[in-house]
Design an enzyme around this catalytic site. Structure first.
Site, PDB file in Angstrom:
ATOM      1  N   ASP A 472      23.846  47.330  55.716  1.00 47.77           N
ATOM      2  CA  ASP A 472      23.418  48.008  56.942  1.00 47.77           C
ATOM      3  C   ASP A 472      22.209  48.900  56.675  1.00 47.77           C
ATOM      4  O   ASP A 472      21.892  49.221  55.517  1.00 47.77           O
ATOM      5  CB  ASP A 472      24.593  48.847  57.470  1.00 47.77           C
ATOM      6  CG  ASP A 472      24.572  48.979  58.987  1.00 47.77           C
ATOM      7  OD1 ASP A 472      23.500  48.799  59.581  1.00 47.77           O
ATOM      8  OD2 ASP A 472      25.635  49.271  59.565  1.00 47.77           O
ATOM      9  N   ASP A 542      24.897  45.620  67.979  1.00 49.27           N
ATOM     10  CA  ASP A 542      26.125  46.419  68.067  1.00 49.27           C
ATOM     11  C   ASP A 542      26.776  46.253  69.436  1.00 49.27           C
ATOM     12  O   ASP A 542      27.911  46.680  69.645  1.00 49.27           O
ATOM     13  CB  ASP A 542      25.818  47.901  67.828  1.00 49.27           C
ATOM     14  CG  ASP A 542      25.712  48.223  66.346  1.00 49.27           C
ATOM     15  OD1 ASP A 542      26.035  47.349  65.523  1.00 49.27           O
ATOM     16  OD2 ASP A 542      25.305  49.347  66.015  1.00 49.27           O
TER      17      ASP A 542
HETATM   18  C1  GLA Z   1      26.080  50.301  62.338  1.00 44.74           C
HETATM   19  C2  GLA Z   1      26.516  48.859  62.402  1.00 44.74           C
HETATM   20  C3  GLA Z   1      27.957  48.796  62.881  1.00 44.74           C
HETATM   21  C4  GLA Z   1      28.824  49.590  61.945  1.00 44.74           C
HETATM   22  C5  GLA Z   1      28.328  51.011  61.826  1.00 44.74           C
HETATM   23  C6  GLA Z   1      29.074  51.775  60.754  1.00 44.74           C
HETATM   24  O1  GLA Z   1      26.005  50.861  63.600  1.00 44.74           O
HETATM   25  O2  GLA Z   1      25.678  48.108  63.206  1.00 44.74           O
HETATM   26  O3  GLA Z   1      28.396  47.460  62.979  1.00 44.74           O
HETATM   27  O4  GLA Z   1      28.820  48.965  60.686  1.00 44.74           O
HETATM   28  O5  GLA Z   1      26.943  51.060  61.512  1.00 44.74           O
HETATM   29  O6  GLA Z   1      28.645  53.066  60.610  1.00 44.74           O
END
Ligand code: GLA
Length: 728
Positions: A472, A542
């Site tokens: 990420d 997301d």
């Molecule tokens: C980002 C990712 C999510 C999750 C969060 C965790 O927003 O896109 O899918 O993994 O971080 O903090």
């Protein structure tokens, strides 16, 4: 003989699908690159500059392509340099369009005029070397043609052969030209966090449109992909030129229409805050800019790109295993992870047929919320008293692989790593360090930081049976200072950061060949063909709300293959308050790499039964979805129904997904005309829920493509899938 071979291959495309030819007419200095899909030609003009001559459908006779000409000045305001289609223009002389290369010499001289010097052809690759008319500043243009798709990858290497240092102010990978037709239309993807990759179409008019990222990563706002058509292409017909830039840092693509009817697309490193110093003998390589041509509309353009991505860019190529069905607990538990809680979810997930269990954020350091812990990649002993192995062995015992979330580029100021190395974050000394989501960005351009992070991830992958990292990256850059290097070299951070990021991933993969990586950046913030060389899939967004996803996925599919598109089924209401039925959510997510992100503890027995059925169905069709050809039949932008069809590579299987958004006035959804079937074949239709009005269960390809299928979708958020099996 060679000419006969080209002609034969153009007529019998199928027989020569891996055919490519790079011809060079030395007397006239013309090159013609030909594949069954397209041709591309260049030539050297009378004064030595390299000119673009042709890009479009396949040609077979190099003599047909006129040699490059010198044009006349139209007036003292319209010099011939502006009218000629220079293939890779330096900024020098009277050139006012977007040039491909701009430099400053140590003595302040900034004039650069590039002329042809040399060429070299080897297999599917061509290199053309250009040189400044005065100094030993050389540019090697790399062309690599991919025979199966006709897509050409272009990049350049800029080399300083002089005795003084030069600063590169703009380094572009390529300039592409459309034929002088006019009336062009640009398609591009834009959006923001939780609303990425939405498709836009707009007329190209005089002036310049800039698609770019200045945020250090690829970005949620614009994606480095374009398609251009003469205003009349549709999904399955018409001419479309398209391209995608393989870079995960600051990038820029300009689409420019000049007063001389040229439509030029130039792409490479973003010129914003760009400077790259080349000492004598040093060189700089630009990212690959892929370009292709389709004369069967946007649909074929996407399919060609999909093919290139799967066969030639992603790490395992066509030998890659299908993406497994995964479960990720993030939306269920957020930071509240524990060994016991994860085991409960793992039990439930494995019963549904899940194949990979992923622990997301919250497993390490003092990570109980987003204020602390990033940078401290050690297992939190309160949450996992037996280390991660207690959980991993349990997950493996259930027959699932184990995956882990990491965000290696970041630190919270409240972390042991930041306390030990406050200088490791990018910063301008004495200036504020802007926090976003309470975190700062490590300066990956520094080799010591790179080596440290490699060692941390290598240790995780060595100590634990980790099959997959969800990698990420949850904020944009700010204050990109690099105080350890000379002031004029500091802007190199933009480029070196990305190269070191790629390097870590490449080293990890080399050392742990079974390890897979998902590229995530707060959703779809790092989706591009540069990172795809090191990752197996992208986290699309997301936003997992199924109806919003239809448009996000439509845009994503313009440029990226369904296999690369992670798509989860999550709980409702989600993100925007909307609730859609579980079956609708499954069918939306089954159009890519299926995952479950719901809180399984809240699911009813009925939900679990439906999920088990849908996952089993997905496993039957995923070869077709992930490796097949996608036909977008009805767009969510223009219809009350979305429909997508996937046809397997061998043509024996197909699957249709259809979604009714909202029925009005008791109407039926539009008839669905199939594409890409064999008109002479007969297919057995298998409806998953009987929502087909046509009663025949065995139908010809001709009927399905000409008369179509009438579905019985009604109400709000109704959905169905139909499997097609070729029987004759
Ligand atoms: C980002 C990712 C999510 C999750 C969060 C965790 O927003 O896109 O899918 O993994 O971080 O903090």
């Amino acid at each position: 003989m060679r000419r006969f071979a080209i002609l034969f291959c153009l007529v019998f495309t199928m027989a020569c699908s891996t055919f490519a030819q790079i011809q060079f007419d030395a007397a006239r200095k013309v090159w013609l690159i030909t594949t069954p899909h397209s041709s591309y030609a260049m030539g050297v003009g009378p004064s030595g500059e390299l000119q673009h001559l042709y890009w479009g459908g396949p040609l077979w006779r190099i003599e047909d392509v006129p040699a490059a000409q010198q044009r006349q000045d139209i007036s003292s305001f319209d010099p011939h340099q502006m009218i000629e289609n220079e293939e890779y223009p330096g900024w020098g002389g009277p050139r006012y369009y977007e040039t491909a290369l701009k430099i400053t010499r140590a003595d302040g001289d900034r004039d650069l005029v590039l002329h042809y010097a040399d060429q070299h052809v080897e297999g599917d690759e061509l290199e053309i070397t250009l040189k400044d008319i005065h100094d030993d500043i050389q540019v090697t243009l790399h062309y690599r043609v991919y025979p199966e798709t006709g897509i050409i990858s272009r990049s350049s290497t800029i080399r300083n052969g002089t005795q003084q240092k030069i600063t590169v102010n703009s380094a572009q990978s390529a300039t592409w030209y459309m034929p002088r037709v006019g009336g062009y239309r640009l398609s591009y993807l834009s959006g923001r966090w939780a609303a990425e990759s939405l498709l836009n179409l707009e007329p190209i008019q005089e002036g310049m449109k800039v698609l770019e990222s200045r945020t250090g990563h690829t970005g949620h706002n614009l994606n480095p992909w374009f398609a251009i058509d003469p205003g009349n292409a549709a999904e399955e017909h018409g001419r479309v030129w398209f391209g995608a830039l393989a870079w995960s840092g600051n990038w820029r693509i300009t689409v420019e229409q000049t007063p001389y009817q040229q439509v030029r697309v130039t792409g490479g490193f973003n010129t914003f805050d760009f400077a790259y110093v080349l000492k004598p003998g040093e060189s700089l390589e630009t990212p690959a800019f892929y370009g292709g041509y389709s004369d069967h509309g946007f649909g074929e353009a996407s399919r060609l790109l999909d093919r290139l991505e799967l066969a030639d860019i992603e790490p395992h190529g066509l030998k890659a295993r299908p993406r497994p069905v995964l479960y990720n607990s993030w939306e269920a538990t957020e930071f509240n992870v524990s060994e016991a809680g994860q085991k409960t979810l793992a039990d439930k997930a494995s019963k549904l047929g899940v194949e990979m269990f992923v622990v997301d954020d919250g497993w390490f350091g003092k990570r109980n919320n987003d204020h602390a812990g990033l940078g401290d990649w050690v297992v939190n002993p309160q949450k996992f008293p037996n280390g991660l192995n207690g959980l991993i062995q349990y997950v493996n015992g259930l027959g699932m692989d184990f995956g882990l979330w990491v965000e290696p580029e970041m630190v919270n100021p409240d972390s042991d790593l930041y306390r030990a190395h406050p200088d490791w974050v990018m910063n301008f000394p004495g200036r504020p360090r802007s926090e976003l989501r309470n975190q700062l960005v490590l300066n990956f351009a520094r080799d010591d930081v790179k080596d440290y992070i490699f060692q941390v991830l290598d240790k995780l992958a060595t100590d634990y049976n980790i099959r997959y990292f969800k990698w990420d990256m949850n904020r944009t850059f700010a204050e990109p200072g690099w105080p350890e290097v000379a002031p004029d070299e500091q802007p190199e951070l933009w480029v070196k950061y990305v190269r070191n990021l790629y390097d870590i991933m490449a080293r990890l993969r080399a050392k742990h060949p079974k390890l897979e990586i998902e590229s995530c950046s707060g959703g779809g913030g790092r989706v591009d063909l540069g990172i795809l060389r090191y990752v197996d899939e992208f986290w699309t967004s997301d936003n997992t709300e199924a109806f919003d996803r239809l448009r996000i996925q439509e845009g994503f599919s313009q440029a990226y293959a369904p296999k690369l598109m992670s798509a989860w089924v999550t709980d409702v209401p989600n993100m925007n308050g909307r609730s859609t039925p579980l079956e609708f959510r499954f069918l939306v997510a089954m159009q890519g790499a299926l995952g479950i992100g719901a809180n399984l503890n809240k699911w009813t027995e009925e939900d679990a039964q439906l999920a088990t059925k849908m996952i089993a169905l997905y496993k039957r069709i995923r070869e077709t979805v992930q490796f097949g050809n996608l036909y977008r039949l009805l767009s969510p932008r223009t219809n009350d129904t979305t429909a997508n069809e996937y046809v397997s590579q061998d043509g024996k299987e197909a699957v249709l997904f259809a979604f009714r958004h909202s029925q009005e006035y008791s109407t039926l959804p539009p008839v669905i005309y199939f594409e890409g079937l064999n008109a002479h074949a007969v297919y057995r239709l298998e409806s998953i829920d009987g929502k087909i009005l046509n009663k025949e269960s065995e139908v010809s390809g001709a009927y399905l493509m000409q008369s179509g299928l009438q579905l019985a979708l009604k109400g709000d958020f109704d959905s169905t899938a139909v499997l097609l099996h070729r029987i004759q």
